[in-house]
Write an enzyme that holds these catalytic residues in place. Sequence first.
Site, PDB file in Angstrom:
ATOM      1  N   ASP A   1      -0.898  -4.152  -9.605  1.00 32.60           N
ATOM      2  CA  ASP A   1      -0.220  -3.788  -8.422  1.00 32.60           C
ATOM      3  C   ASP A   1      -1.033  -3.721  -7.334  1.00 32.60           C
ATOM      4  O   ASP A   1      -2.149  -2.948  -7.478  1.00 32.60           O
ATOM      5  CB  ASP A   1       0.415  -2.593  -8.566  1.00 32.60           C
ATOM      6  CG  ASP A   1       1.263  -2.021  -7.605  1.00 32.60           C
ATOM      7  OD1 ASP A   1       1.286  -2.537  -6.405  1.00 32.60           O
ATOM      8  OD2 ASP A   1       1.858  -0.810  -7.459  1.00 32.60           O
TER       9      ASP A   1
ATOM     10  N   ASP B   1       3.537  -7.958  -4.658  1.00 37.75           N
ATOM     11  CA  ASP B   1       2.100  -7.483  -5.136  1.00 37.75           C
ATOM     12  C   ASP B   1       2.098  -7.098  -6.468  1.00 37.75           C
ATOM     13  O   ASP B   1       1.128  -6.449  -6.700  1.00 37.75           O
ATOM     14  CB  ASP B   1       1.456  -6.489  -3.926  1.00 37.75           C
ATOM     15  CG  ASP B   1       2.106  -5.065  -4.216  1.00 37.75           C
ATOM     16  OD1 ASP B   1       3.369  -5.151  -4.603  1.00 37.75           O
ATOM     17  OD2 ASP B   1       1.464  -4.213  -3.865  1.00 37.75           O
ATOM     18  N   GLU B   2       3.079  -7.202  -7.345  1.00 38.31           N
ATOM     19  CA  GLU B   2       3.355  -6.425  -8.380  1.00 38.31           C
ATOM     20  C   GLU B   2       3.739  -7.209  -9.485  1.00 38.31           C
ATOM     21  O   GLU B   2       4.634  -8.085  -9.210  1.00 38.31           O
ATOM     22  CB  GLU B   2       4.093  -5.298  -8.325  1.00 38.31           C
ATOM     23  CG  GLU B   2       4.249  -4.117  -9.214  1.00 38.31           C
ATOM     24  CD  GLU B   2       5.151  -3.198  -8.909  1.00 38.31           C
ATOM     25  OE1 GLU B   2       5.460  -2.964  -7.620  1.00 38.31           O
ATOM     26  OE2 GLU B   2       5.685  -2.366  -9.725  1.00 38.31           O
TER      27      GLU B   2
HETATM   28  P1  TTP Z   1       3.961  -1.012  -3.009  1.00 37.37           P
HETATM   29  O1  TTP Z   1       3.203  -1.750  -3.924  1.00 37.37           O
HETATM   30  O2  TTP Z   1       4.964  -0.120  -3.270  1.00 37.37           O
HETATM   31  O3  TTP Z   1       3.058  -0.302  -1.988  1.00 37.37           O
HETATM   32  P2  TTP Z   1       1.529  -0.637  -1.711  1.00 37.37           P
HETATM   33  O4  TTP Z   1       0.992  -1.811  -2.335  1.00 37.37           O
HETATM   34  O5  TTP Z   1       1.571  -0.668  -0.090  1.00 37.37           O
HETATM   35  O6  TTP Z   1       0.536   0.772  -1.864  1.00 37.37           O
HETATM   36  P3  TTP Z   1       0.250   1.049  -3.534  1.00 37.37           P
HETATM   37  O7  TTP Z   1       0.820  -0.206  -4.553  1.00 37.37           O
HETATM   38  O8  TTP Z   1      -1.190   1.044  -3.235  1.00 37.37           O
HETATM   39  O9  TTP Z   1       1.073   2.417  -3.578  1.00 37.37           O
HETATM   40  O10 TTP Z   1       4.509  -2.292  -2.146  1.00 37.37           O
HETATM   41  C1  TTP Z   1       4.135  -3.371  -1.880  1.00 37.37           C
HETATM   42  C2  TTP Z   1       4.252  -3.742  -0.092  1.00 37.37           C
HETATM   43  O11 TTP Z   1       5.721  -3.876   0.169  1.00 37.37           O
HETATM   44  C3  TTP Z   1       3.630  -2.874   0.643  1.00 37.37           C
HETATM   45  O12 TTP Z   1       2.417  -3.146   1.091  1.00 37.37           O
HETATM   46  C4  TTP Z   1       4.593  -3.000   2.040  1.00 37.37           C
HETATM   47  C5  TTP Z   1       6.033  -3.198   1.384  1.00 37.37           C
HETATM   48  N1  TTP Z   1       6.926  -2.298   1.593  1.00 37.37           N
HETATM   49  C6  TTP Z   1       7.642  -2.091   2.520  1.00 37.37           C
HETATM   50  O13 TTP Z   1       7.895  -2.910   3.510  1.00 37.37           O
HETATM   51  N2  TTP Z   1       8.748  -1.145   2.631  1.00 37.37           N
HETATM   52  C7  TTP Z   1       8.485   0.000   1.382  1.00 37.37           C
HETATM   53  O14 TTP Z   1       9.329   0.920   1.522  1.00 37.37           O
HETATM   54  C8  TTP Z   1       7.696  -0.375   0.359  1.00 37.37           C
HETATM   55  C9  TTP Z   1       7.602   0.789  -0.806  1.00 37.37           C
HETATM   56  C10 TTP Z   1       6.769  -1.152   0.729  1.00 37.37           C
HETATM   57 MG    MG Z   2       1.270  -1.898  -4.330  1.00 39.45          MG
END
Ligand code: TTP
Ligand code: MG
Length: 352
Positions: free
Chosen positions: A8, A103-104
């Site tokens: 992730d 991203d995951e």
């Molecule tokens: P996440 O993997 O949930 O968040 P992140 O990568 O920004 O942070 P981390 O993993 O370090 O906690 O989500 C991936 C992308 O998806 C995030 O960069 C932006 C988008 N996103 C949204 O647009 N709205 C949201 O509510 C969430 C949770 C994510």
């Molecule tokens: Mg992330």
Amino acid sequence: MRKILHCDADCFFVALEIRDDPRLSGIPVAVGGQPGRRGVISTCNYEARAFGVRSAMASAFAKRLCPQLIILPHNMAKYQQAATAMRAVFLSYSDLIEPLSLDEAFIDVSHSLHCLGSATLIAKEIRRRIKKEVGITVSAGVAGNKFLAKVASDWQKPDGLTVIDPAREKFFLQRLPVTCIPGVGPTTSKKLHRLGLKTCFDIQKVEKSQLEAWFGQFGPHLYHLSRGDDDRPVKARENRKSISVEHTFSEDLKQIEQGYHFLEELSGRLSQRLENIDDTNRINGCFIKVKFADFKQTTMEMSTKEFSLHCYQQLFGKILAQGMEPIRLLGIGLKFHNLQGAIQGQRDFFNN
Ligand code: TTP
Ligand code: MG
């Protein structure tokens, strides 16, 4: 014994913006809509999280928490390109990849011959390569199943690698808070806490039938996951026909402008669900769904080959042109060509 990785990226959208403008590193940065335009935060870096800023928070509120916060607009093409590059790295270690969002992903490396079959070394290599080739950090978890691999990747975020080998599993689960079990939201966690169950170890001590009596169908889920039992396979992406996201407002939207700005938030969420490049290649339409305060519902669609906020804004404008009532629910989605169906259709044609 399976070997599962969960990867992730750390604050994905923002990490890519900082990669392209290093002047932003070390200061609070978010990607999202502008506060003056009732925008919403999509994500922010860890510097901003220290002020309490979070995803899906109103940008105006985020600015109040952290006045120096820099909020950048979305650049979806950039995020998709990075997701594709990350996917290419994953694919060089295994074909069995289950993307969860841009991203995951879960990667089953049980049968991989890379790195002498060591899942830990593969995870290290993946992290190193993504840093070099994409320019961002990815947190990774290595374990014997999906549940533990996901918990592990979160354990030392950002830029962390956590390995839960079989010998450490029991120890790890003993102190694992119940909130780490998928499906345990605020309501269930309150109920568990009221019952004195704070960790997976606490749940392990309760009979399955008792958990079933308390939590119904969710009881056996708690029973098994609290023991670290999870035999769900890593599934390569299904051949989906559509994906969508929607939101019911706690208070009906009365201003058209609010609706337009919420479309930006929804498209951020939809892009998160747009799991891989095969899907983006298969897009053949987009649609919008609006439910008004009087519960009347309208949907409208148009054909398009790519995912763009502009299409949703156009569709929204067309719906509003038919009359404006306060809006109760707003949803957007994408339709895909059905590859499998098309191939099957051809076979049927030739066989008959
Ligand atoms: P996440 O993997 O949930 O968040 P992140 O990568 O920004 O942070 P981390 O993993 O370090 O906690 O989500 C991936 C992308 O998806 C995030 O960069 C932006 C988008 N996103 C949204 O647009 N709205 C949201 O509510 C969430 C949770 C994510
Ligand atoms: Mg992330």
